[in-house]
Each structure stands twice: as structure tokens, then as C-alpha cells.
Design an enzyme around this catalytic site. Structure first.
Site, short mmCIF file in Angstrom:
data_model
loop_
_atom_site.label_atom_id
_atom_site.label_comp_id
_atom_site.label_asym_id
_atom_site.label_seq_id
_atom_site.Cartn_x
_atom_site.Cartn_y
_atom_site.Cartn_z
N TRP A 66 0.83 -1.20 0.00
CA TRP A 66 0.00 0.00 0.00
C TRP A 66 0.87 1.26 0.00
O TRP A 66 0.34 2.36 0.15
CB TRP A 66 -0.94 0.02 1.21
CG TRP A 66 -0.26 0.23 2.55
CD1 TRP A 66 0.99 -0.16 2.92
CD2 TRP A 66 -0.81 0.91 3.68
NE1 TRP A 66 1.26 0.22 4.21
CE2 TRP A 66 0.17 0.87 4.71
CE3 TRP A 66 -2.02 1.54 3.94
CZ2 TRP A 66 -0.03 1.44 5.97
CZ3 TRP A 66 -2.22 2.09 5.20
CH2 TRP A 66 -1.24 2.04 6.20
N ASP A 67 2.18 1.09 -0.15
CA ASP A 67 3.09 2.22 0.00
C ASP A 67 2.83 3.33 -1.01
O ASP A 67 3.26 4.47 -0.80
CB ASP A 67 4.54 1.74 -0.09
CG ASP A 67 4.89 0.80 1.04
OD1 ASP A 67 5.64 1.19 1.94
OD2 ASP A 67 4.37 -0.33 1.06
N GLU B 185 -0.22 -4.73 11.79
CA GLU B 185 -0.15 -6.16 11.47
C GLU B 185 0.09 -7.03 12.70
O GLU B 185 -0.02 -8.27 12.61
CB GLU B 185 0.97 -6.40 10.46
CG GLU B 185 0.74 -5.73 9.13
CD GLU B 185 1.96 -5.77 8.23
OE1 GLU B 185 1.78 -6.04 7.03
OE2 GLU B 185 3.08 -5.53 8.72
N LYS C 184 1.79 -2.04 16.22
CA LYS C 184 3.05 -1.96 15.45
C LYS C 184 3.29 -0.55 14.94
O LYS C 184 4.40 -0.04 14.98
CB LYS C 184 2.99 -2.92 14.27
CG LYS C 184 4.19 -2.83 13.34
CD LYS C 184 4.03 -3.74 12.12
CE LYS C 184 5.23 -3.64 11.19
NZ LYS C 184 5.08 -4.48 9.99
N GLN C 185 2.24 0.08 14.44
CA GLN C 185 2.39 1.36 13.75
C GLN C 185 1.07 2.10 13.80
O GLN C 185 0.08 1.60 14.32
CB GLN C 185 2.80 1.13 12.31
CG GLN C 185 1.77 0.38 11.48
CD GLN C 185 2.30 -0.11 10.15
OE1 GLN C 185 2.87 -1.17 10.07
NE2 GLN C 185 2.13 0.70 9.12
#
Length: 800
Positions: A353-354, A492, A612-613
């Protein structure tokens, strides 16, 4: 010595050499070559690699008793290889020299961003005081997308004799650049044929093992002074050996020019024939360098984001690597946005998805490349529709990891290097990638005014994704809301509920909110499209009145979970246990990869409120506050500043930042809301690859999304730049650490709009044009203006 345009690595350190190789990669959007020393083959320290955009191959492997298949971006034959040794008149022949040889005395690698070149300088000295200076200068031509060149100069001091130089075209390469993948088969090339023509041009052809992509590389090696060469060919390689006289004041120069073709090129042709012909007529090094520098000069005029100080120097490096991966040459290819660039083999070269973080920058600076990236997705609509059908849904379900075909390429197992265990990988459940594609489609069309794309391929993408979301949401009669179950969000680490027999979590807030946004935009587009086009889409996508009514209903009644006074990352997130963050930091120091730490302790992040983020906070990256408030209001929720600030504070305390994108998004969100810690996160995003903050990951390939995202942080985050039907909107939120910036953008049919942001004021200049209409501007406090072409205007901006 570093300058604004150069990155200098003054010391050779085997422990960091792979990071240097990645940061010194050179490319032109069609192919790239890592900045490895030409003397050294692949080993524990060095990893030469050349990668062509879109060149993948599929291989099966036996892992943990199972056969798994992986499609990888292929490491292509090494055209850079050059080795040498000294043959003094008064002594025995020396050993082959490399940066690891004990006679190395000095080493310097200089990446010149302005010229687009890499120069390595080395000095060797033996026990008798005999010295050899070596300078390699390399380019991957931005002017000629098929050409690369390397010039090597050798200077003797304190001795005379002969230098033996061997130029190698090495096809005996594998994909072995990522340690945790080494249990997988990495030999992607087969059918090697090699030769050296009567004209001295060495050539190599091969093909990938399963997808049968044919590769042709030809190398022309020449020397000053001229010399005869010995040549040998084995199945995977060619070697051409020169023995040249050398003494003080009589340097030796060797030039390698290489041409690379594949059967992916358009128009189609024989790759080997094309490569040989191309390198035969390639210019000398000085001419090739001049054309290459001129092409970079033009590219910098379009793509540079100027910021003072060290931040500006890093941003320039980031722009360099983005432009090397996705240049105007990319617009001619069928390729997506590889998450780690063309710089290494991490993530196997896949497209995630970057592009969500890359396309905004491309849209403002190279809109033709942004369009090409979106067309990569459009060409894979059939694969996405087939995936949705297999899942029992209509519409398009795009894969989390994509490569050549557009099918799901996410691995089914992943290795935890800390525990040594292979574990199930459920990250393919990140359905939000479809919303990212839809957002890019919409933002590209709004920014460029390209209605031809929006009404054509863009409408097919947007409505196909909306078709999927409309059906993926199930109605919960108890709640009176629609729900999206069994997914994974951007975080994730949470891929299941504690103790659950099946993977996936329910009602990820980011997934649900962006799905609602997609449905609303699809309805807006359906109302806007010419009737004949809408009829075509209704037949093509099986969109009828019932489907449109469902989109309307789902877009207003999707469930967004909350707990306490914050938005829940997903349903039940607030019920998870709290992690003892201080204890884990005290025990492990760096806990970015908290998932690996806990798994090695036979525990799981699924049990904890630990992310995670940025996940929920990604909403603050995609949408302005007023937009986000509007989306929530449409869904029947009240989102005020207090709720959002509480949500931001909540997740800041519970995020391990296991992705380079995390600090970027947190910095963005805090900057837009004038948070006191904004710069700390922005700075971490800037330093992510330069300092290899993730601990060894940069050497496997740079993080393209994070690099492009920092550029976008300046333009859309700090300056607040956004284009749409009402004009160019500017809503700045100044940071003390970025006192000024300037850049040139294309939007709304205007090319070369120059923007300068200074303390307290903003300057906008629209280039002269006989045909361009005035540029409408939307400034803070409701100020509007129309700026005619050929005019510059300054506006006062309140600080802070």
C-alpha cells in the site's frame, strides 16, 4: 566532506557496508544497481544487485515441511564486476585487491545527488611502500534508460610494472540479499548463454525459470592505454583480462558500458540483439555523463523540495531515491510502487500500500508517473475481481502484496529470526489496500483535473472497490449497524483475537472509515458521470440501483468502535491487557519488533493494547480535520477535537513503531494539530534509512514510502497544500524546525507553479502561459484569489 548535494562515507566498515550499498544505489526508473564495490562478489559483507522494474519470477520452496511459492523481484547479472592486481617489475604478483584486503589504507564513497553518480576512491599500500590509487565512477543513465557505465582509474606511486584487470559479466547470481529468506530457493535465472564478439563486446542472455522473462546484457570494456585482452566464457559468465603498463604519471583507465534489455520491454524484440546493438553505439563516458547530468538537472527542477539545513539535505536524498525508482521512464512501464524501491530484495520487491505515501508526491511533481502507477492497478483489475469472486464477493479485492500478475503474493509463512520459528502469516487479510488505491485515484484526479482518467480507468477502479466494500459489510441487527469482520488493519501485530481459532479482527476503525469514504466517493462519482458512461459501468461492473442504494446505506451506517473517550483500533481493542512497556524496554532496549520478542517468549501481541504502527491515526494522515469530521458525521458519530486529541494521545503511548511509516504518520498528525512532540517523530522519519533505525533493514532496500512521505510531509503536511475543484488550497501549520521551504508543482492544468513558504508569508508564482486560466487559490480564514499566469503574489500567513 558532506555538502548539500553529496553524501560521503569516509570509512570502510564491513558491518555497515550493505547500508551504504543501498543508500548509494543508482537507478533511472527502469532499472537500478546497488552501490556495491565492483571488486567484491556477493558474500557476508557485500551484495551487488541489479533489478529491473517489474521483472519478477515465481519459485517453489520447501519450508517447515510445506511447499510454498514466492514471486520475487529478480537479481539480474552483475555488469559492474571488475577485479585487479598489481604485477610490479621488482616483485611477485600481488593478490586480487578488494576493500577487505589488509593493504587498504583509505576509502571514500561519494554519492553525488546533483550529478546522479557514485564515486569510490581507495588507496592500497603494500609492505614495501608501493601504492595503488583506485577511483570508480558509476552512473545508471537517466538520459538513456537502457544504459549504465562505470569508469575506473588506476594510479601507481612508488612502483612501476603492469596492472592486470579483469572485467567480468557475471550471471552466476541468486536472490540471497535477505538473511531470513535464505531457506527459500533464490536461483531465478536459467539458460545462460555467454560470448564475446570480434569487436570485444561481451554478452550474456538468460531467462527466469518460471515466468520465462528473457534478459539480455551486453558490456563494452575499453582501456587507456589501448591493450589486447584475453577472454574466457563459461556458462554463467564472461571474463576479459587486460594487462596494462602502469607507473607514476601514467594512469590506467578502464571503461565499462552496459546495456540491459528484457522481454518486458516495449516494443518487443530480442533482448540480447537489442543490448549488443545498443552498447555498440553507446557514447564514451564523458558524453554519457553529460547527457545523464542534463537529464537529472531537468528532473531536479521538477522534483526538488528545498528545506534549509540537515533536514533539507536528507529530504534531497529521499527525493533522489524516489526519482530513481519512479522516474519519467517509469511512465512507459507496467509497474507499481515497490515498497523497498529497486534497492534490494526485502519484501521480495512486492507492491503493498506504500503508493498511498508515494503517489501524492508524484502527483504534484510527475503526474504522468502517478497516472502510470495507477494504471498498474487498473491492468490488474481482472485479477482483483477474480480474487473477490473466490471470496464470494462482487467487485475487486486487491491483494496485500502484488507483483507481476496482480494475484495475492503475500507469503503464507514468515520467519521470526529471534525464535527461529516459521509462523503463519495472515497479513493478506489487510483489505484496506483497496481503499488506499481508491484514495490515490481520487486525489490524483482532484489534483490534476484529469477527468479523462477519473471517468475512464479511475471510475472502474473506484467503483469496483466500492462494489466489494458494499458487499463485504454485513448488517448486524442487534447494533443496527454494518460490520466488516475478519480483517487485519495497518497494525499487522493484531491478526486475531486472543485464543481465537481463526485469524482476523472485526471492525478495524481505519478499514471501516475508509470503506465508508470509498462508498461515498463512488456515489458522488456516479452522480457526476455522463449518463452513457455510467450505463457502461453499470453493465461492466454489475452496478444497479440496488447496489447504489446499498452503498448509500453502508456509507452511513458502518460501525466505528469506541471505548472510553477514544476511537478503538478495532472491536474489543480496549478489552485487551495493558503491556508493561517500561519492563520490556528495560529488558530489550529496542522493542520496535515487539511481535518477534513476544513470540520468542511464547506470547503474542494479540493479547495486548500494543500496536506496530499508526493504524487508527492513519485517518489523520488521509483526511483534513474537517473532512474527517464530515465522514464521521455521515456515519452518525460526533468527532470533535477533544475526541481526536484523546485518541492521538492514547495510541502514542501504545505504539512500538515497528514500521518506518509509523513515525512519519505520527509526526504528520501531531504537526497538523500543533502537537509539542511533532518534530521528534518527523525527525525519526527523516533519519529512518540514513541511520538504519530499524536495525539492519536499510541494507535490504530503502523504505520508499517513508522517504516519499517525508517530502509529502513538507508539502501537504506543513504547507497544507491540496488541490481540488475549488482551486489550490493552502492551510499551513508552521514548524519551528522547518522555517522555510520551496518547491515547484503541477496541478489543475498548470505546470511549474513555484511555491515559497517563509516565516509569516507565502509566495506563489504561476509561469507565463497564453492558454492557462487563472489559478484559483483558497487560503486560511476563507480568503480566495485568482492568480493569473505569469504573476507572482505574496500572502501574509499567521505564524503558529
Amino acid at each position: 566532506m558532506n555538502t548539500a548535494w553529496t553524501w560521503t562515507f569516509d570509512r570502510y566498515d564491513p558491518k555497515t557496508e550493505r547500508v551504504v550499498e543501498a543508500l548509494c544505489t543508482l537507478g533511472n526508473g527502469r532499472f537500478a544497481t546497488r552501490g556495491a564495490a565492483p571488486e567484491s562478489p556477493a558474500d557476508a559483507v557485500h551484495y551487488p544487485g541489479t533489478y529491473a522494474a517489474g521483472c519478477y519470477n515465481w519459485l517453489p520452496s520447501q519450508v517447515a515441511g510445506k511447499q510454498v511459492g514466492n514471486e520475487d523481484m529478480v537479481n539480474l547479472p552483475d555488469w559492474t564486476r571488475l577485479r585487479y592486481r598489481c604485477l610490479p617489475q621488482d616483485g611477485p604478483a600481488g593478490e586480487w585487491l578488494t576493500p577487505d584486503h589488509p593493504s587498504l589504507r583509505h576509502h571514500r564513497a561519494v554519492l553525488d545527488l546533483h550529478a546522479g553518480t557514485l564515486t569510490r576512491r581507495m588507496l592500497f599500500q603494500d609492505g614495501h611502500g608501493r601504492r595503488l590509487g583506485v577511483t570508480h565512477t558509476r552512473l545508471v543513465s537517466m538520459a538513456d534508460p537502457y544504459l549504465a557505465a562505470q569508469q575506473s582509474t588506476f594510479r601507481a606511486s612508488g612502483w612501476r610494472g603492469t596492472i592486470e584487470i579483469q572485467s567480468v559479466l557475471d550471471g552466476d547470481v541468486t536472490n540471497a540479499g535477505v538473511a531470513r529468506y535464505r531457506a527459500l530457493d533464490g536461483r531465478h535465472l536459467t539458460g545462460h548463454r555467454t560470448g564475446v564478439g570480434a569487436d570485444g563486446i561481451a554478452w550474456l542472455s538468460c531467462e527466469t525459470t518460471s515466468l520465462r522473462t528473457r534478459i539480455g546484457i551486453a558490456v563494452r570494456t575499453s582501456s587507456r592505454p589501448l591493450a589486447a585482452m584475453d577472454q574466457s566464457c563459461t556458462e554463467p559468465a564472461t571474463a576479459q583480462t587486460f594487462r596494462l603498463p602502469i607507473s607514476r604519471g601514467r594512469p590506467v583507465v578502464v571503461l565499462k558500458a552496459a546495456a540491459l534489455y528484457s522481454s518486458l520491454d516495449r516494443p518487443a524484440g530480442d533482448p540480447l540483439t537489442s543490448a549488443v546493438e545498443h552498447v555498440t553505439h553507446a557514447p564514451d563516458f564523458a558524453t554519457a555523463l553529460a547527457g545523464h547530468q542534463a537529464a537529472w538537472e531537468d528532473l531536479w527542477s521538477r522534483g526538488e523540495v528545498k528545506v534549509p539545513g540537515e533536514a533539507g539535505r536528507i529530504l534531497r536524498l529521499h527525493a533522489f531515491h524516489v526519482l530513481q525508482t519512479l522516474s519519467p521512464h517509469t511512465a512507459e512501464l507496467d509497474v507499481g510502487v515497490p515498497a523497498r524501491g529497486l534497492h534490494g530484495e526485502a519484501y521480495r520487491g512486492h507492491v503493498f500500500w506504500d503508493e498511498l505515501f508515494v503517489t501524492p508526491y508524484l502527483t504534484l511533481h510527475l503526474p504522468e508517473v502517478a497516472r502510470a502507477v495507477l494504471m498498474y492497478r487498473h491492468r490488474r483489475l481482472p485479477a482483483a475481481r477474480a480474487a473477490a469472486r473466490r471470496a464470494g464477493r462482487p467487485g475487486a479485492m486487491f491483494p496485500w502484496q502484488s507483483a507481476r500478475s496482480g494475484r495475492e503474493e503475500t507469503q503464507t509463512l514468515h520467519l521470526n529470526p529471534r525464535s527461529g520459528r516459521w509462523l503463519p502469516d495472515h497479513s493478506h487479510l489487510q483489505r484496506h489496500v483497496g481503499s488506499a488505491i481508491a484514495w490515490n485515484v481520487w486525489r490524483y484526479a482532484q489534483t490534476t483535473g484529469d477527468t479523462g482518467f477519473l471517468y475512464g480507468p479511475g471510475a472502474e477502479l473506484l467503483m469496483s472497490i466500492a462494489r466489494y466494500w458494499g458487499a463485504a459489510a454485513d448488517y448486524d441487527t442487534d447494533r443496527g449497524r454494518y460490520r466488516i469482520r475478519g480483517v487485519v488493519g495497518p497494525d499487522e501485530y493484531h491478526d486475531a483475537y486472543p485464543g481465537a481459532a481463526t485469524p482476523g479482527i472485526d471492525d478495524n476503525a481505519y478499514t471501516n472509515v475508509t470503506a465508508a469514504w470509498v462508498l461515498a466517493r463512488a456515489l458522488e462519482l456516479a452522480a457526476e458521470l455522463p449518463r452513457t458512461r455510467m450505463r457502461q459501468l453499470e453493465q461492466q461492473l454489475d452496478v444497479d440501483a440496488e447496489a447504489l442504494n446499498r452503498w448509500e446505506d453502508v456509507s452511513r451506517r458502518l460501525h466505528v468502535p469506541l471505548h472510553g473517550d477514544v476511537i478503538s483500533q478495532f472491536e474489543g481493542y480496549g478489552d485487551l491487557a495493558e503491556l508493561d512497556w517500561d519492563a520490556y524496554r528495560a529488558r530489550y532496549g529496542d522493542i520496535r519488533r515487539l511481535d518477534r520478542i513476544l513470540e520468542s517468549e511464547d506470547d503474542t501481541v494479540n493479547r495486548y493494547q500494543a500496536s506496530k504502527q499508526a493504524d487508527t491515526l492513519m485517518l489523520g494522515y488521509l483526511f483534513r480535520p474537517d473532512e474527517l469530521h464530515g465522514i464521521f458525521a455521515r456515519l452518525g458519530y460526533r468527532l470533535d477535537d477533544d475526541l481526536w486529541r484523546a485518541t492521538v494521545a492514547y495510541y502514542l503511548q501504545r505504539t512500538s513503531h515497528g514500521s518506518t511509516l509509523s513515525s512519519l504518520v505520527h509526526g504528520w498528525v501531531l504537526a497538523r494539530h500543533k502537537g509539542p512532540d511533532a518534530w521528534r517523530y518527523c525527525e525519526e522519519a527523516l533519519l529512518g534509512d540514513v541511520m538504519d533505525i530499524q536495525g539492519g533493514t536499510t541494507g535490504e532496500g530503502i523504505h520508499l514510502g517513508a522517504m516519499a512521505g517525508t517530502l509529502d510531509l513538507i508539502e501537504r503536511g506543513i504547507v497544507g497544500l491540496e488541490a481540488g475543484p475549488d482551486g489550490l488550497r493552502i492551510d499551513p501549520v508552521p514548524l519551528r524546525e522547518v522555517p522555510r521551504c520551496s518547491f515547484t508543482v503541477d496541478c489543475l492544468g498548470h505546470r511549474g507553479i513555484h511555491i515559497r513558504f517563509l516565516p509569516g508569508k507565502l509566495g506563489i508564482e504561476v509561469p507565463s502561459s497564453r492558454t492557462a486560466s487563472p489559478l484559483p487559490l483558497c487560503l486560511p480564514d476563507g480568503v480566495t484569489a485568482d492568480l493569473p499566469a505569469g504573476r507572482q503574489r505574496w500572502f501574509h500567513m499567521e505564524a503558529g
